[in-house]
Write a protein that holds these residues in place. Structure first.
Motif, PDB file in Angstrom:
ATOM      1  N   GLU A 110       0.845  -1.208   0.000  1.00  0.00           N
ATOM      2  CA  GLU A 110       0.000   0.000   0.000  1.00  0.00           C
ATOM      3  C   GLU A 110       0.877   1.253   0.000  1.00  0.00           C
ATOM      4  N   TYR A 111       0.244   2.342  -0.439  1.00  0.00           N
ATOM      5  CA  TYR A 111       0.851   3.668  -0.279  1.00  0.00           C
ATOM      6  C   TYR A 111       0.104   4.412   0.814  1.00  0.00           C
ATOM      7  N   ASN A 112       0.853   5.137   1.643  1.00  0.00           N
ATOM      8  CA  ASN A 112       0.246   6.104   2.549  1.00  0.00           C
ATOM      9  C   ASN A 112       0.874   7.451   2.234  1.00  0.00           C
ATOM     10  N   VAL A 113       0.147   8.515   2.490  1.00  0.00           N
ATOM     11  CA  VAL A 113       0.619   9.842   2.069  1.00  0.00           C
ATOM     12  C   VAL A 113       1.036  10.684   3.273  1.00  0.00           C
ATOM     13  N   ARG A 114       1.616  10.012   4.250  1.00  0.00           N
ATOM     14  CA  ARG A 114       1.952  10.615   5.549  1.00  0.00           C
ATOM     15  C   ARG A 114       2.990   9.713   6.179  1.00  0.00           C
ATOM     16  N   MET A 115       3.492  10.082   7.323  1.00  0.00           N
ATOM     17  CA  MET A 115       4.371   9.180   8.047  1.00  0.00           C
ATOM     18  C   MET A 115       3.539   8.141   8.795  1.00  0.00           C
ATOM     19  N   GLY A 116       4.177   7.049   9.194  1.00  0.00           N
ATOM     20  CA  GLY A 116       3.482   5.996   9.946  1.00  0.00           C
ATOM     21  C   GLY A 116       3.555   6.257  11.440  1.00  0.00           C
ATOM     22  N   ASP A 117       2.659   5.605  12.135  1.00  0.00           N
ATOM     23  CA  ASP A 117       2.688   5.662  13.600  1.00  0.00           C
ATOM     24  C   ASP A 117       2.523   4.226  14.084  1.00  0.00           C
ATOM     25  N   PRO A 118       3.516   3.598  14.677  1.00  0.00           N
ATOM     26  CA  PRO A 118       4.668   4.162  15.380  1.00  0.00           C
ATOM     27  C   PRO A 118       5.980   4.244  14.597  1.00  0.00           C
ATOM     28  N   GLU A 119       5.970   4.107  13.266  1.00  0.00           N
ATOM     29  CA  GLU A 119       7.253   4.153  12.543  1.00  0.00           C
ATOM     30  C   GLU A 119       7.972   5.488  12.755  1.00  0.00           C
ATOM     31  N   THR A 120       7.206   6.573  12.826  1.00  0.00           N
ATOM     32  CA  THR A 120       7.816   7.890  13.034  1.00  0.00           C
ATOM     33  C   THR A 120       8.679   7.921  14.303  1.00  0.00           C
ATOM     34  N   GLU A 121       8.244   7.165  15.306  1.00  0.00           N
ATOM     35  CA  GLU A 121       8.932   7.174  16.598  1.00  0.00           C
ATOM     36  C   GLU A 121      10.302   6.501  16.530  1.00  0.00           C
ATOM     37  N   VAL A 122      10.570   5.758  15.431  1.00  0.00           N
ATOM     38  CA  VAL A 122      11.926   5.229  15.235  1.00  0.00           C
ATOM     39  C   VAL A 122      12.657   5.901  14.072  1.00  0.00           C
ATOM     40  N   VAL A 123      11.902   6.448  13.138  1.00  0.00           N
ATOM     41  CA  VAL A 123      12.543   7.067  11.962  1.00  0.00           C
ATOM     42  C   VAL A 123      13.092   8.453  12.326  1.00  0.00           C
ATOM     43  N   LEU A 124      12.290   9.311  12.919  1.00  0.00           N
ATOM     44  CA  LEU A 124      12.776  10.678  13.209  1.00  0.00           C
ATOM     45  C   LEU A 124      13.949  10.680  14.193  1.00  0.00           C
ATOM     46  N   PRO A 125      13.943   9.836  15.229  1.00  0.00           N
ATOM     47  CA  PRO A 125      15.108   9.845  16.130  1.00  0.00           C
ATOM     48  C   PRO A 125      16.419   9.427  15.451  1.00  0.00           C
ATOM     49  N   ARG A 126      16.327   8.828  14.255  1.00  0.00           N
ATOM     50  CA  ARG A 126      17.559   8.450  13.563  1.00  0.00           C
ATOM     51  C   ARG A 126      18.012   9.512  12.558  1.00  0.00           C
ATOM     52  N   ILE A 127      17.243  10.577  12.394  1.00  0.00           N
ATOM     53  CA  ILE A 127      17.641  11.638  11.463  1.00  0.00           C
ATOM     54  C   ILE A 127      18.459  12.668  12.231  1.00  0.00           C
ATOM     55  N   GLU A 128      19.681  12.868  11.787  1.00  0.00           N
ATOM     56  CA  GLU A 128      20.543  13.853  12.456  1.00  0.00           C
ATOM     57  C   GLU A 128      20.313  15.254  11.909  1.00  0.00           C
ATOM     58  N   SER A 129      19.914  15.331  10.655  1.00  0.00           N
ATOM     59  CA  SER A 129      19.713  16.644  10.022  1.00  0.00           C
ATOM     60  C   SER A 129      18.586  17.398  10.708  1.00  0.00           C
ATOM     61  N   ASP A 130      18.561  18.695  10.441  1.00  0.00           N
ATOM     62  CA  ASP A 130      17.506  19.554  10.974  1.00  0.00           C
ATOM     63  C   ASP A 130      16.221  19.292  10.170  1.00  0.00           C
ATOM     64  N   LEU A 131      15.232  18.702  10.811  1.00  0.00           N
ATOM     65  CA  LEU A 131      13.998  18.345  10.103  1.00  0.00           C
ATOM     66  C   LEU A 131      13.250  19.586   9.615  1.00  0.00           C
ATOM     67  N   MET A 132      13.343  20.656  10.398  1.00  0.00           N
ATOM     68  CA  MET A 132      12.656  21.897  10.008  1.00  0.00           C
ATOM     69  C   MET A 132      13.224  22.408   8.677  1.00  0.00           C
ATOM     70  N   GLU A 133      14.548  22.328   8.549  1.00  0.00           N
ATOM     71  CA  GLU A 133      15.197  22.763   7.309  1.00  0.00           C
ATOM     72  C   GLU A 133      14.700  21.912   6.136  1.00  0.00           C
ATOM     73  N   LEU A 134      14.570  20.606   6.386  1.00  0.00           N
ATOM     74  CA  LEU A 134      14.094  19.704   5.327  1.00  0.00           C
ATOM     75  C   LEU A 134      12.643  20.012   4.950  1.00  0.00           C
ATOM     76  N   LEU A 135      11.831  20.278   5.940  1.00  0.00           N
ATOM     77  CA  LEU A 135      10.418  20.554   5.645  1.00  0.00           C
ATOM     78  C   LEU A 135      10.260  21.909   4.963  1.00  0.00           C
ATOM     79  N   LEU A 136      11.070  22.880   5.361  1.00  0.00           N
ATOM     80  CA  LEU A 136      11.042  24.180   4.681  1.00  0.00           C
ATOM     81  C   LEU A 136      11.404  24.002   3.212  1.00  0.00           C
ATOM     82  N   ALA A 137      12.433  23.188   2.972  1.00  0.00           N
ATOM     83  CA  ALA A 137      12.859  22.937   1.586  1.00  0.00           C
ATOM     84  C   ALA A 137      11.765  22.206   0.820  1.00  0.00           C
ATOM     85  N   THR A 138      11.045  21.340   1.506  1.00  0.00           N
ATOM     86  CA  THR A 138       9.945  20.611   0.849  1.00  0.00           C
ATOM     87  C   THR A 138       8.852  21.595   0.431  1.00  0.00           C
TER      88      THR A 138
END
Ligand code: AMP
Ligand code: GLY
Length: 423
Positions: A289-317
């Motif tokens: 399947e496709y989902n058009v959002r992040m998963g829950d609870p996947e977000t709780e393991v994916v975001l803690p592994r991102i070192e980059s500034d998420l705000m910067e990434l979302l602004l760029a998006t």
């Protein structure tokens, strides 16, 4: 910039935690939020489906970016609603417009998209009440187990996997004729059953460029050993150990790249997260399947592994400059274990006091169904707390997830002790 996050689960608390670390983020508002988001942000008592109220909050709180957590507002067109409003010009929305959100909002649309772009997925056919008898004949020509999917959104309950042919035919009738899942099952997709191990890939795209986020595997069943009823998710791990570089390349070449190219070819704009539910059959990936959002609870393991500034990434998006962004990850393993209310995913009681929270320090404890009531924090949903641990191995990460949960209690508290058991 002020940020507004829609949703109130563990996923939204994790976004709140991660975005709150960015110097680019001034103030965070969450609707409706939970007792966890309230510690760092301002909760607003707004239903994310009430677009007019969301609009008012954007104006009142001078919001520059709206991050949409769950699928329902996206499928209902919240991005389009904001884009069409002159007074909200310049507000960035993370989450796609209605057309792209149909990839999650209609299984038939998603299947047709995959077929058009030769993206590997289970063979299928779709039926309506008018073609019920053809559907029954189609089932009879397939072999068990039978996979029936309500076309529309059904709060994660719209997929039935049935062993017995006559039961599958009866369920098909109940979905199409008796609207078992309301209007969501006016069309039903019948699929070939794929046997394998599941995992999820996450892509952030601005409609032109894209970055891959870490992959994850979630545990959907309530019971240990993956038994019992389906839930929203009882735990997750990232990275996924069986994803070898070779398998990852297949996912990229056969699924992620054709998906992004397919969106371009079909002129379907997409700004936000694509969550691709995959199954590994033999050595090959297929899309479930496709989902058009992040998963829950996947977000709780994916975001803690991102070192980059998420705000910067979302602004760029939002500004369509994602091409210039580089993402760096933490090599450590992240695990999360979800504590749920007794009885969940069936009927459960709310309002149970959660004790032990004051003893939690330096832990990634994300709130889901929790609510502040005066000085007490009480349960307010089926999934209550998501305890994330990080470590150099899955075992050491899990030990942290479980150590945190062992300090907490509420009446009926339940969690799986075997997250990662199959890896
Ligand atoms: P979905 O709501 O599409 O994610 O489906 C829910 C769950 O049903 C998936 O996570 C899979 O475990 C299972 N499932 C869906 N489609 C298939 C399929 N074609 N073959 C086997 N299992 C499936
Ligand atoms: N954990 C599955 C989902 O968010 O859909």
């Amino acid at each position: 910039m002020n940020v507004f996050i829609l949703g109130g689960g563990g996923r939204e608390h994790t976004f709140c935690w991660k975005l709150g670390q960015s110097p680019l983020c001034t103030e965070i508002f969450v609707a409706p939020g939970n007792a966890g988001t309230q510690q760092k942000a301002t909760n607003l008592p707004i239903d994310p489906m009430n677009f007019e109220a969301v609009r008012q909050a954007i104006l009142t709180h001078n919001i520059g970016m709206l991050v949409v957590g769950p699928e329902a507002p996206l499928v209902a067109g919240i991005h389009d609603f904001i884009k069409a409003d002159k007074a909200l010009e310049g507000v960035l929305v993370i989450g796609p417009e209605k057309l792209a959100a149909t990839l999650e909002g209609s299984k038939e649309f998603a299947k047709e998209f995959m077929q058009r772009h030769q993206i590997p997925t289970a063979k299928y056919a779709s039926f309506t009440a008018a073609t019920l008898e053809d559907g029954k004949t189609f089932l009879a020509a397939m072999s068990a187990p039978y996979v029936l999917k309500a076309d529309g959104l059904a709060a994660g309950k719209g997929v039935l996997i049935i062993e017995d042919l006559s039961e599958a035919q009866a369920e098909l009738e109940s979905m199409l004729v008796n609207e078992k899942f309301g209007t969501a099952s006016q069309t039903v997709v019948i699929e070939e059953f794929l046997s394998g191990i599941e995992l999820s890939a996450f892509v952030l795209t601005d409609g032109k460029a894209a970055v891959n986020l870490p992959m994850a595997k979630d545990y959907k069943r309530i019971g240990e050993g993956d038994t019992g009823l389906n839930t929203g998710g009882m735990g997750a791990v990232s990275p996924v150990p069986f994803v070898t570089p070779e398998f990852e390349k297949k996912i990229q070449d056969r699924i992620i790249t054709p998906t992004l190219e397919g969106l371009q070819k079909d002129k379907i704009p997409f700004q936000g997260f694509i969550f691709i539910g995959l199954i590994k059959v033999g050595e090959d990936p297929f899309v479930i399947e496709y989902n058009v959002r992040m998963g829950d609870p996947e977000t709780e393991v994916v975001l803690p592994r991102i070192e980059s500034d998420l705000m910067e990434l979302l602004l760029a998006t939002g500004k369509q400059t994602l091409q210039s962004q580089h993402l760096s990850f933490d090599e450590q393993v992240a695990t999360t274990v979800m504590a749920v209310s007794g009885g969940y995913p069936e009927a459960y009681e709310k309002g149970k006091e959660i004790t032990g929270l004051e003893a939690i320090e330096n832990s990634l404890l994300f709130h889901a169904g929790t609510q502040q009531e005066g000085s007490r924090v009480v349960t307010s949903g089926g999934r209550v707390l998501s305890s994330t641990g990080k470590g150099s191995t899955m075992e050491s990460a899990l030990a942290k997830s479980y150590a945190t949960l062992s300090k907490l209690d509420f009446e009926g508290m339940n969690y799986r002790k075997d997250i990662g058991f199959d890896l």
